[in-house]
Design a protein around this motif. Structure first.
Motif, short mmCIF file in Angstrom:
data_model
loop_
_atom_site.label_atom_id
_atom_site.label_comp_id
_atom_site.label_asym_id
_atom_site.label_seq_id
_atom_site.Cartn_x
_atom_site.Cartn_y
_atom_site.Cartn_z
N UNK A 127 0.83 -1.20 0.00
CA UNK A 127 0.00 0.00 0.00
C UNK A 127 0.87 1.26 0.00
N UNK A 128 0.27 2.34 -0.52
CA UNK A 128 0.96 3.63 -0.61
C UNK A 128 0.40 4.54 0.48
N UNK A 129 1.30 5.08 1.28
CA UNK A 129 0.88 6.08 2.28
C UNK A 129 1.37 7.45 1.85
N UNK A 130 0.61 8.47 2.26
CA UNK A 130 0.95 9.85 1.94
C UNK A 130 1.01 10.65 3.23
N UNK A 131 2.15 11.31 3.46
CA UNK A 131 2.34 12.14 4.65
C UNK A 131 2.37 13.60 4.23
N UNK A 132 1.52 14.38 4.85
CA UNK A 132 1.46 15.82 4.60
C UNK A 132 1.62 16.51 5.95
N UNK A 133 2.84 16.99 6.21
CA UNK A 133 3.13 17.56 7.52
C UNK A 133 3.07 16.47 8.58
N UNK A 146 -10.37 2.06 -12.47
CA UNK A 146 -10.52 3.36 -11.81
C UNK A 146 -9.39 3.57 -10.81
N UNK A 147 -9.06 4.83 -10.62
CA UNK A 147 -8.11 5.22 -9.58
C UNK A 147 -8.91 5.65 -8.36
N UNK A 148 -8.52 5.12 -7.19
CA UNK A 148 -9.21 5.48 -5.96
C UNK A 148 -8.29 6.32 -5.08
N UNK A 149 -8.80 7.47 -4.64
CA UNK A 149 -8.05 8.38 -3.78
C UNK A 149 -8.71 8.42 -2.41
N UNK A 150 -7.88 8.32 -1.38
CA UNK A 150 -8.35 8.36 0.01
C UNK A 150 -7.87 9.66 0.66
N UNK A 151 -8.75 10.65 0.85
CA UNK A 151 -8.32 11.91 1.49
C UNK A 151 -8.33 11.85 3.01
N UNK A 152 -8.22 10.68 3.55
CA UNK A 152 -8.12 10.39 4.98
C UNK A 152 -9.48 10.09 5.61
N UNK A 153 -10.11 9.07 5.07
CA UNK A 153 -11.26 8.39 5.67
C UNK A 153 -12.56 9.18 5.67
N UNK A 154 -12.56 10.41 5.16
CA UNK A 154 -13.80 11.18 5.19
C UNK A 154 -13.75 12.28 4.13
N UNK A 193 -12.11 17.97 -0.23
CA UNK A 193 -11.82 18.34 1.15
C UNK A 193 -11.99 17.12 2.03
N UNK A 194 -10.91 16.74 2.73
CA UNK A 194 -10.95 15.61 3.65
C UNK A 194 -10.68 16.06 5.07
N UNK A 195 -10.21 15.16 5.89
CA UNK A 195 -9.85 15.51 7.26
C UNK A 195 -8.60 16.38 7.26
N UNK A 196 -8.76 17.65 7.56
CA UNK A 196 -7.63 18.58 7.72
C UNK A 196 -6.84 18.79 6.44
N UNK A 197 -7.39 18.48 5.27
CA UNK A 197 -6.64 18.71 4.04
C UNK A 197 -7.58 19.00 2.88
N UNK A 253 -1.64 20.58 -3.12
CA UNK A 253 -2.23 20.75 -1.80
C UNK A 253 -2.80 22.16 -1.68
N UNK A 254 -4.02 22.25 -1.17
CA UNK A 254 -4.70 23.54 -1.02
C UNK A 254 -5.16 23.75 0.41
N UNK A 255 -5.60 24.97 0.66
CA UNK A 255 -6.31 25.23 1.90
C UNK A 255 -7.74 24.73 1.76
N UNK A 256 -8.35 24.33 2.86
CA UNK A 256 -9.72 23.83 2.82
C UNK A 256 -10.66 24.95 2.35
N UNK A 257 -11.61 24.57 1.47
CA UNK A 257 -12.59 25.50 0.90
C UNK A 257 -11.93 26.66 0.17
N UNK A 258 -10.93 26.34 -0.64
CA UNK A 258 -10.26 27.35 -1.44
C UNK A 258 -11.24 27.95 -2.44
N UNK A 259 -11.03 29.22 -2.80
CA UNK A 259 -11.96 29.90 -3.70
C UNK A 259 -11.91 29.30 -5.09
N UNK A 260 -13.03 29.43 -5.80
CA UNK A 260 -13.10 28.92 -7.17
C UNK A 260 -12.09 29.64 -8.06
N UNK A 261 -11.92 30.94 -7.85
CA UNK A 261 -11.04 31.70 -8.72
C UNK A 261 -9.59 31.23 -8.57
#
Length: 880
Positions: free
Chosen positions: A499-505, A610-618, A663-667, A740-748
C-alpha cells in the motif's frame, strides 16, 4: 385553449453507426427534396438541424443550389446554424464550444446569409451548468433541447429561465419526448386518428399540465427524415381531429412567445434521465477519443494560438484560414455521438484519422513559426529558443529536448537543471553532404538526444534565448540510497505492505491511492456492473525509486494480477490472463509539484479501471471543474423504485473538466487529470475512471439501463453491432497532477491553478545533427527577406491573479484577443491589470460598451494591438 406550435425539422447526425460519407449520400437526395418542397410550398419552413457543416458538405457537391439556399434563408423559411457541428456539452473544452458557435454563426452568415440564433441541441447527452453563459457569449439567449430534465425535482415546466452560475441566463425550451414528439411520417398520415389519439394529443396534454402551459412546442422530425410534404394540408387534417389547435411555426417564433411569459427559474446542470436516457457513464467510453481530443485542444489553446500572436509580432504571418481548418478538424469529432464514443468502429477510425490530421496541422504550424523565428535570430546549435505562451510571468520548470554532441551539457543562467539521455546516435560512416563544391562524403560523429528540465524565469507572452555548452562531465553523480519512499521537508510518499501512504506535515494517510478493476457488461453508451461482482483492488507488489539529480524523485510501484480475459471467462470465474500495471509517483523537491502516472498494456476485454483516492477516511466536499467554471458537487439519494421513475439509473457518476478538488480531514487536495472526464465519490473515497471497455454498440437490459438497447440495435430489422476497437487494447499512460490547497479554497484560485497545471513547455533548437526531429524543418528554407527581431521578446503582461481562457489571433491584422474568466461571486474590474490598451469586444470582435468590468462567473473578451518587433531587410550576398 391550448395551441401547439409545430416545427418541421430533420435531425442529422453527421456520423453514428454510419460514417460521414454515408451521411453525405443520404443528404444528396434529402436536402435537394427539402429545397424543392420549400420552393413549391411557400407556407412551409424547415430547420436543418442547427449545424452548418452538413450543409457545407452538401453545397460542395451541389454548388448550383447555393443561391436557392440563400434565398430560402433570407425568407426565414430554411434555418441553419448556429453550430458548426452539434456539440457534446459535457466533454469538450469551453473554448471548443465557443469556437464551434463562432465558426457556425460566422460561416452561416457569410455563406448563407444568416444563422438561426437559437442554441439548438436536440440530442445532446446532458448539459453543464454554465451553458447559459457560453451561449450568451455569442449573443444567444435561448436553448432548445431534449434530454436531462425532471419536472418534479428541478423545474415545474418544460419552458423555463435557465440561469448560469452568475448573472447569465437563457430561455429554455425542452422536448421531454424528444425531437420526434410530433413526427409525421407516411404511417402517421395513413393512420391519422390513432396518431393523434395515441401520441400527438397525449404529448400536448403532458406539456400543458406540466407548468399549466397554453402554448406548447411540437418538434416534428427524426433522424435523416425528409421534409413533410404539403404540411399545410397535414396540419389541417390534424386540426380537424385533434382536441388542440396546431399552427405551423418556427423555433424562433416559439421562443419569442416564451419571452412574454413569466417563466420558472432553474440553475444547475441538466443530466437527469427522467424522460429519456442521458448515458451518465458515457464519459469513460472509448477513452482514446476523449484523451486525443483533450490533447489537441490543449495544443491549440496553449501552443498554436499564442505562438501565432508571437509570430505576427516577429514578422511571420500564418493564414487565419489554417487556424480555422485546424479547429474544424477537431470540431468535426465533437458531436455528441462522436466524442461520447457511441459509434461504430468504422466511425471511430474516421475520428482518429481526423485527430491525426489536426495534430499534423497543429505541429506543422508550430514548427513553421519556431523555425522562422530561429532563422531570424540566427540561432546556433548551442542555443535554445524558449517560449512563454501565457501573458503572465513564469517562474518554474520547463522540459525541453536538446540534440548535443555530448551527453553532458550546461545551461547558462538557469537556477537548476536536470539532463537525461533519451537516445544515443552512434557514428555514421560515409554520409553524403551537399556543399558549394557538390557532393562530399564524411563520417558523422555521434550525438545524443537529451531531455532537459530547467528552472527558469520567463517574461510574459514571448520568448528568450538560452545558451548551453558541452562540459567534460557533470561532476560527481548523484547516487541515491535504495529506499521505499520519496519525500521533501513536508511531503512523503511511502510504499509498505502493498500500500501507498501519503504524509502531509504531521498527517499520515494510509492506503492513499489504489487501482480498482471490475467487469463491464455495458456498451459504447454506458458502463454496466456485472451482477454479484464486486470491484476489486489490484495488488501492488514491489517498488523502486529513481532520481534525476537531487531535485526530482520517482517512486515506481509495480503490480500484476490474473484477470478474466473476456466476459465469458469472467462469468465462468476463469482468471487466465496476466495484467501488469505500474504507478509512478513523481515529486519535485523544489516546487513540491506532485504527479501520478498510470502505465499498463490493456490486454483485458470488457472491464473498467478506476483510480481510488483516500483523502483520509472522510470526504467533506468535492468541487469539479466544468466548462467555464467550477461547481460544488453533492450526491443525490437514488430511490429504490428508480426503475419506475427513470429511463436509466441516476447514478452519482459525474463529468468534469480538468479539476477535481476534495476536502478531507484537515486537508484539501486538487487533482488535474489529463483528458479524464468521469468521477464518483462516496463518504470515504474519490474515484476517477481511467477506462471502461466494451465490444458492443448497444445492449439491452443492462443493470443500470433496463429495457431496449441504445443505438437502435434491438429495433425491428436491426442487428447487434460488434465494436472490437472499443476494447481499447494496447499501451496506455494516464497523467494526473496533484496540489495541496487550503480547505474551501476559492473557485477563482482553483481556476488559476488549472491554468498553471496545463501550462506547456515550448522550445526550439535549430537542428544540424538531426533534421527530422522537427518534421518540417528540412523543408522550411530561409528566405532572402530577413527580419531583424530582438533576442528577447515580451508582448503582454497581465495580473497574475487573472484567469485566461484563450489568447488567439484576431481576424484583423496586427490585433489579437484575450478572453478572461471571472470565476468568483463578485464583479471584477481588469482596468490597470493588463499592461496594453484594450478594447472590449464580443466573440465576433464587435465593440461593446461594457468597459473592463467582468460579471461574476463569466467571460470577457478584449482586443489588443499587436506590437511589431521586427525590421525588414534584404539579405546581402558578397561575392568572393
Amino acid at each position: 385553449m391550448v395551441k401547439a406550435y409545430l416545427v418541421n425539422h430533420t435531425h442529422w447526425d453527421r456520423e453514428w453507426y454510419f460514417t460521414v460519407m454515408d451521411s453525405q449520400v443520404l443528404a444528396d437526395q434529402v436536402f435537394t427534396e427539402i429545397l424543392d418542397e420549400l420552393e413549391t410550398h411557400p407556407e412551409a419552413n424547415f430547420c436543418l438541424d442547427g449545424q452548418t457543416s452538413i450543409l457545407d458538405e452538401y453545397v460542395d457537391t451541389h454548388p448550383e443550389n447555393l443561391e436557392r439556399i440563400r434565398k430560402l434563408v433570407k425568407e426565414d423559411r430554411l434555418f441553419v446554424g448556429p453550430w458548426y457541428t452539434q456539440t457534446d456539452a459535457l466533454i469538450p473544452d469551453a473554448e471548443s464550444i465557443l469556437r464551434n458557435l463562432y465558426i457556425g454563426i460566422s460561416e452561416a452568415t457569410e455563406k448563407y446569409g444568416k444563422a438561426m440564433m437559437v442554441g439548438y441541441l436536440p440530442d445532446t447527452f446532458g448539459f453543464n451548468a454554465q451553458m447559459p453563459m457560453l451561449l450568451n457569449q455569442v449573443g444567444i439567449d435561448s436553448i432548445l433541447f431534449w434530454r436531462g430534465t425532471n419536472f418534479n425535482t428541478q423545474v415545474s415546466s418544460p419552458y423555463f429561465k435557465w440561469r448560469a452560475l452568475g448573472q447569465d441566463s437563457i430561455i429554455a425550451a425542452n422536448f421531454p419526448f424528444g425531437y420526434f414528439t410530433g413526427q409525421i411520417g407516411l404511417d402517421a398520415k395513413e393512420k391519422m386518428l390513432s396518431f393523434i389519439s395515441d401520441r400527438y394529443d397525449p404529448n400536448i396534454k403532458f406539456l400543458e399540465e406540466h407548468g399549466n402551459n397554453s402554448d406548447v412546442l411540437i418538434p416534428s422530425g427524426i433522424d435523416q427524415m425528409n421534409i413533410v410534404h404539403n404540411i399545410a394540408e397535414t396540419v389541417r387534417n390534424i386540426n380537424e381531429r385533434s382536441k388542440y389547435e396546431t399552427e405551423i411555426s418556427t423555433y424562433q417564433e416559439f421562443i419569442n412567445i416564451l419571452r412574454k411569459k413569466a417563466l420558472p427559474d432553474y440553475s444547475g446542470e441538466l443530466r437527469l434521465p427522467t424522460y429519456s436516457r442521458i448515458h451518465r457513464t458515457i464519459g469513460s467510453v472509448r477513452q482514446s477519443i476523449k484523451k486525443q481530443n483533450f490533447e489537441i485542444e490543449q495544443k491549440i489553446l496553449k501552443r498554436v494560438e499564442p505562438l501565432m500572436i508571437i509570430a505576427e509580432s516577429a514578422g511571420i504571418e500564418i493564414g487565419k484560414g489554417m487556424l480555422t481548418l485546424l479547429w474544424k478538424k477537431l470540431l468535426e469529432s465533437q458531436a455528441h455521438d462522436s466524442l461520447g464514443g457511441s459509434v461504430s468502429d468504422n466511425v471511430a477510425e474516421d475520428i482518429m484519422h481526423r485527430f491525426k490530421e489536426a495534430n499534423e496541422l497543429a505541429d506543422g504550424i508550430e514548427n513553421l513559426i519556431k523555425k522562422k523565428i530561429g532563422d531570424s535570430l540566427n540561432l546556433n546549435k548551442n542555443e535554445l529558443l524558449l517560449f512563454n505562451t501565457t501573458p503572465q510571468k513564469f517562474n518554474g520548470f520547463k522540459k525541453v529536448s536538446i540534440m548535443a554532441r555530448s551527453k553532458n551539457i550546461k545551461f547558462e543562467n538557469v537556477e537548476y537543471q536536470s539532463v537525461t539521455v533519451d537516445k544515443h546516435y552512434p557514428i555514421r560512416k560515409h554520409v553524403l553532404k551537399m556543399t558549394e563544391k557538390g557532393r562530399e562524403y564524411f563520417d558523422e560523429p555521434e550525438y545524443f538526444s537529451l531531455t532537459c528540465t530547467i528552472k527558469v524565469q520567463l517574461d510574459p507572452l514571448g520568448y528568450t534565448v538560452i545558451k548551453f555548452h558541452d562540459i567534460s562531465d557533470q561532476g560527481e553523480p548523484y547516487i541515491p540510497q535504495e529506499s521505499n519512499y520519496i519525500s521533501t521537508k513536508n511531503i512523503k510518499f511511502e510504499f509498505n505492505d502493498g500500500k501507498v501512504s501519503f504524509t502531509n506535515g504531521t498527517e499520515v494517510i494510509e492506503d492513499f491511492i489504489s487501482l480498482l478493476e471490475s467487469g463491464n457488461d455495458g456498451d459504447t453508451y454506458d458502463y454496466s456492473p456485472i451482477e454479484g461482482e464486486k470491484e476489486q483492488v489490484l495488488p501492488f507488489s514491489n517498488c523502486s525509486v529513481t532520481h534525476h539529480s537531487d531535485i526530482f524523485e520517482n517512486l515506481i510501484i509495480n503490480g500484476e494480477k490474473l484477470l478474466p480475459e473476456n466476459l465469458v471467462d469472467r462469468v465462468n470465474g476463469d482468471d487466465n490472463k496476466k495484467f501488469v500495471y505500474k504507478l509512478v509517483i513523481s515529486l519535485n523537491k523544489i516546487s513540491q509539484e506532485i504527479s501520478f502516472k498510470l502505465i499498463f498494456d490493456n490486454n483485458i476485454e470488457s472491464h473498467r479501471l478506476r483510480l481510488r483516492i483516500n483523502p483520509n477516511r472522510k470526504i467533506f466536499g468535492v468541487k469539479a471543474g466544468i466548462q467555464g467554471g467550477i461547481v460544488d458537487v453533492t450526491n443525490e439519494r437514488i430511490p429504490k423504485d428508480w426503475k419506475d421513475k427513470f429511463d436509466e439509473k441516476p447514478v452519482n457518476i459525474y463529468n468534469f473538466d480538468k479539476l477535481l478538488n476534495v476536502n478531507g480531514n484537515n486537508n484539501s487536495l486538487s487533482f488535474f487529470p489529463r483528458g479524464l472526464k468521469e468521477f464518483e465519490f462516496d463518504n470515504k473515497y474519490l474515484y476517477i475512471t481511467l477506462l471502461a471497455t466494451t465490444g458492443q454498440l448497444g445492449k439491452p437490459n443492462l443493470a443500470w439501463r433496463p429495457g431496449r438497447a441504445s443505438g437502435d440495435t434491438t429495433n425491428e430489422g436491426h442487428i447487434m453491432m460488434s465494436t472490437p476497437m472499443a476494447q481499447e487494447k494496447g499501451n496506455w499512460e494516464f497523467f494526473i497532477g496533484m496540489k495541496l490547497n487550503k480547505i474551501d479554497e476559492s473557485h477563482n484560485l482553483l481556476s488559476r491553478e488549472i491554468n498553471k497545471s496545463f501550462d506547456q513547455s515550448v522550445g526550439y533548437q535549430k537542428q544540424t545533427l538531426n533534421l527530422f526531429i522537427n518534421r518540417l524543418d528540412n523543408k522550411i528554407w530561409p528566405t532572402e527577406i530577413n527580419y531583424q527581431i530582438p533576442r528577447n521578446l515580451s508582448l503582454l503582461a497581465i495580473d497574475q491573479k487573472l484567469v485566461v481562457s484563450a489568447l488567439y489571433p484576431s481576424k484583423e491584422k496586427k490585433r489579437y484577443l484575450i478572453r478572461i474568466l471571472n470565476d468568483s461571486n463578485k464583479i471584477i474590474d481588469v482596468e490597470g491589470k493588463i499592461d496594453n490598451k484594450v478594447t472590449r469586444v464580443d466573440i465576433f470582435e464587435n465593440n461593446l460598451d461594457e468597459g473592463t468590468i467582468i460579471k461574476p462567473h463569466s467571460y470577457a473578451t478584449f482586443k489588443i494591438k499587436n506590437i511589431v518587433n521586427f525590421k525588414r531587410e534584404e539579405l546581402i550576398f558578397n561575392n568572393y
